[in-house]
Design a protein around this motif. Structure first.
Motif, PDB file in Angstrom:
ATOM      1  N   ARG A  82      46.890  37.406  38.514  1.00 32.78           N
ATOM      2  CA  ARG A  82      47.142  36.502  37.392  1.00 32.78           C
ATOM      3  C   ARG A  82      45.903  35.672  37.068  1.00 32.78           C
ATOM      4  O   ARG A  82      45.620  35.396  35.900  1.00 32.78           O
ATOM      5  CB  ARG A  82      48.346  35.606  37.697  1.00 32.78           C
ATOM      6  CG  ARG A  82      49.672  36.356  37.652  1.00 32.78           C
ATOM      7  CD  ARG A  82      50.799  35.606  38.304  1.00 32.78           C
ATOM      8  NE  ARG A  82      51.218  34.440  37.533  1.00 32.78           N
ATOM      9  CZ  ARG A  82      52.197  33.628  37.937  1.00 32.78           C
ATOM     10  NH1 ARG A  82      52.823  33.860  39.083  1.00 32.78           N
ATOM     11  NH2 ARG A  82      52.550  32.594  37.196  1.00 32.78           N
ATOM     12  N   ARG A  83      45.167  35.282  38.106  1.00 39.99           N
ATOM     13  CA  ARG A  83      43.920  34.544  37.864  1.00 39.99           C
ATOM     14  C   ARG A  83      42.934  35.420  37.099  1.00 39.99           C
ATOM     15  O   ARG A  83      42.303  34.971  36.131  1.00 39.99           O
ATOM     16  CB  ARG A  83      43.304  34.089  39.186  1.00 39.99           C
ATOM     17  CG  ARG A  83      41.984  33.336  38.987  1.00 39.99           C
ATOM     18  CD  ARG A  83      41.352  32.916  40.289  1.00 39.99           C
ATOM     19  NE  ARG A  83      42.102  31.820  40.915  1.00 39.99           N
ATOM     20  CZ  ARG A  83      42.872  31.946  41.981  1.00 39.99           C
ATOM     21  NH1 ARG A  83      43.007  33.143  42.565  1.00 39.99           N
ATOM     22  NH2 ARG A  83      43.512  30.918  42.483  1.00 39.99           N
ATOM     23  N   ARG A  84      42.796  36.674  37.514  1.00 39.99           N
ATOM     24  CA  ARG A  84      41.889  37.586  36.805  1.00 39.99           C
ATOM     25  C   ARG A  84      42.346  37.799  35.368  1.00 39.99           C
ATOM     26  O   ARG A  84      41.517  37.878  34.446  1.00 39.99           O
ATOM     27  CB  ARG A  84      41.814  38.938  37.532  1.00 39.99           C
ATOM     28  CG  ARG A  84      41.152  38.874  38.901  1.00 39.99           C
ATOM     29  CD  ARG A  84      40.816  40.267  39.404  1.00 39.99           C
ATOM     30  NE  ARG A  84      42.007  41.116  39.519  1.00 39.99           N
ATOM     31  CZ  ARG A  84      42.745  41.209  40.622  1.00 39.99           C
ATOM     32  NH1 ARG A  84      42.435  40.487  41.695  1.00 39.99           N
ATOM     33  NH2 ARG A  84      43.804  42.004  40.651  1.00 39.99           N
ATOM     34  N   THR A  85      43.643  37.890  35.164  1.00 37.83           N
ATOM     35  CA  THR A  85      44.171  38.076  33.816  1.00 37.83           C
ATOM     36  C   THR A  85      43.828  36.895  32.925  1.00 37.83           C
ATOM     37  O   THR A  85      43.400  37.071  31.773  1.00 37.83           O
ATOM     38  CB  THR A  85      45.705  38.259  33.871  1.00 37.83           C
ATOM     39  OG1 THR A  85      46.025  39.394  34.670  1.00 37.83           O
ATOM     40  CG2 THR A  85      46.283  38.445  32.471  1.00 37.83           C
ATOM     41  N   ILE A  86      44.011  35.695  33.441  1.00 42.60           N
ATOM     42  CA  ILE A  86      43.704  34.495  32.656  1.00 42.60           C
ATOM     43  C   ILE A  86      42.215  34.420  32.347  1.00 42.60           C
ATOM     44  O   ILE A  86      41.810  34.073  31.217  1.00 42.60           O
ATOM     45  CB  ILE A  86      44.188  33.236  33.397  1.00 42.60           C
ATOM     46  CG1 ILE A  86      45.715  33.169  33.365  1.00 42.60           C
ATOM     47  CG2 ILE A  86      43.587  31.964  32.783  1.00 42.60           C
ATOM     48  CD1 ILE A  86      46.318  32.060  34.189  1.00 42.60           C
ATOM     49  N   GLU A  87      41.385  34.747  33.301  1.00 44.96           N
ATOM     50  CA  GLU A  87      39.939  34.768  33.054  1.00 44.96           C
ATOM     51  C   GLU A  87      39.597  35.741  31.932  1.00 44.96           C
ATOM     52  O   GLU A  87      38.765  35.445  31.061  1.00 44.96           O
ATOM     53  CB  GLU A  87      39.198  35.141  34.340  1.00 44.96           C
ATOM     54  CG  GLU A  87      39.247  34.051  35.414  1.00 44.96           C
ATOM     55  CD  GLU A  87      38.681  34.519  36.739  1.00 44.96           C
ATOM     56  OE1 GLU A  87      38.454  35.743  36.886  1.00 44.96           O
ATOM     57  OE2 GLU A  87      38.471  33.675  37.639  1.00 44.96           O
ATOM     58  N   GLN A  88      40.253  36.901  31.946  1.00 42.98           N
ATOM     59  CA  GLN A  88      40.017  37.899  30.915  1.00 42.98           C
ATOM     60  C   GLN A  88      40.526  37.422  29.558  1.00 42.98           C
ATOM     61  O   GLN A  88      39.863  37.600  28.528  1.00 42.98           O
ATOM     62  CB  GLN A  88      40.701  39.222  31.302  1.00 42.98           C
ATOM     63  CG  GLN A  88      40.507  40.357  30.315  1.00 42.98           C
ATOM     64  CD  GLN A  88      39.063  40.806  30.201  1.00 42.98           C
ATOM     65  OE1 GLN A  88      38.269  40.546  31.103  1.00 42.98           O
ATOM     66  NE2 GLN A  88      38.711  41.459  29.108  1.00 42.98           N
ATOM     67  N   ILE A  89      41.683  36.790  29.557  1.00 43.74           N
ATOM     68  CA  ILE A  89      42.255  36.261  28.309  1.00 43.74           C
ATOM     69  C   ILE A  89      41.319  35.237  27.682  1.00 43.74           C
ATOM     70  O   ILE A  89      41.035  35.273  26.478  1.00 43.74           O
ATOM     71  CB  ILE A  89      43.638  35.635  28.577  1.00 43.74           C
ATOM     72  CG1 ILE A  89      44.676  36.730  28.845  1.00 43.74           C
ATOM     73  CG2 ILE A  89      44.087  34.771  27.393  1.00 43.74           C
ATOM     74  CD1 ILE A  89      46.018  36.195  29.307  1.00 43.74           C
ATOM     75  N   LEU A  90      40.830  34.333  28.501  1.00 41.44           N
ATOM     76  CA  LEU A  90      39.957  33.280  27.990  1.00 41.44           C
ATOM     77  C   LEU A  90      38.608  33.834  27.549  1.00 41.44           C
ATOM     78  O   LEU A  90      38.028  33.367  26.561  1.00 41.44           O
ATOM     79  CB  LEU A  90      39.772  32.198  29.059  1.00 41.44           C
ATOM     80  CG  LEU A  90      41.056  31.475  29.506  1.00 41.44           C
ATOM     81  CD1 LEU A  90      40.738  30.497  30.633  1.00 41.44           C
ATOM     82  CD2 LEU A  90      41.712  30.756  28.331  1.00 41.44           C
TER      83      LEU A  90
END
Length: 247
Positions: free
Chosen positions: A194-202
């Motif tokens: 989820r942390r990696r996903t948020i980094e990618q989203i941002l």
């Protein structure tokens, strides 16, 4: 004195045991007795010598099995008193399951499915029992997330914390301690991806879409529309599933 659970069943964890995986069998025997209600929270289990003599195994095997159950938070040793079934939940109980899930083949795929099924059930429970005050609490958690994502300099870790806080509000609304415990386990399993996903989203300027997906969940709760749950969850996990699958 013969333990209560032996009196009631006669041939439970004290019955003779085959030679197959002795330590594992003892662990299984004790946990089965707890699941069946034969051993209850706070009950004292037989001594190592009693278990060894009755089951027909060496004391070392019994001692090793007890160590495993203590490490898992199932049993606790009280000095000068004996060994007892724990009378409250211990987070260590979930650790073996967490490690087991991580090591399974296709673990990421299965974890995705686990979270989707679990959170779909949470949302279904929430819309049937949510109160106006709880809706306001969920809206506040949503606003906190929205404010963080909308900042000119966005901190991915803070956004992750706000996202977790939002989903914890949904769990709290269910008012079910078992859901809460399993949710904590799933959270531990999913935080890295989820942390990696948020980094990618941002990084790809998809923060507004992330907010829209959370707003959709809030709206489903407010409308109490069970027919929208499946689609809302499918939308909500779209970025995360993409990250986990690597596609």
């Amino acid at each position: 004195m013969v333990p209560t659970f032996q009196k009631e069943t006669g041939n439970s964890i004290l019955r003779p045991m085959s030679n197959r995986s002795v330590v594992d069998q003892i662990v299984e025997r004790v946990t089965d007795a707890i699941i069946s209600g034969e051993l209850k929270a706070g009950d004292k289990i037989p001594t190592e010598l009693e278990l060894s003599d009755s089951i027909g195994v060496g004391r070392n095997s019994v001692r090793e099995a007890i160590k495993i159950l203590v490490s898992q938070g199932v049993l606790q040793i009280r000095r000068a008193e004996g060994t007892f079934v724990c009378d409250s939940f211990n987070d260590h109980m979930l650790d073996p399951l967490i490690y087991g899930l991580i090591l399974e083949k296709d673990a990421s795929k299965h974890i995705v499915e686990l979270r989707r099924v679990f959170e779909t059930g949470i949302l279904d429970t929430v819309i049937r029992r949510v109160t106006p005050a709880q809706i306001r609490q969920l809206e506040q958690a949503f606003r906190n997330l929205e404010q963080l994502v909308s900042k000119s300099e966005v901190d991915a870790d803070r956004v992750l914390d706000a996202d977790i806080a939002f989903h914890r509000v949904l769990v709290q609304i269910t008012d079910n301690y078992l859901i809460d415990k399993v949710s904590n386990m799933i959270e531990r399993l999913t935080v890295p991806s989820r942390r990696r996903t948020i980094e990618q989203i941002l990084a790809t300027d998809n923060g507004r879409r992330m907010i829209e997906l959370h707003a959709e969940l809030v709206d489903v709760v407010k409308s109490r529309d069970a027919n929208r749950i499946s689609d809302a969850m499918e939308h909500h996990f779209s970025f995360w599933i993409h990250e986990v699958s690597g596609s």
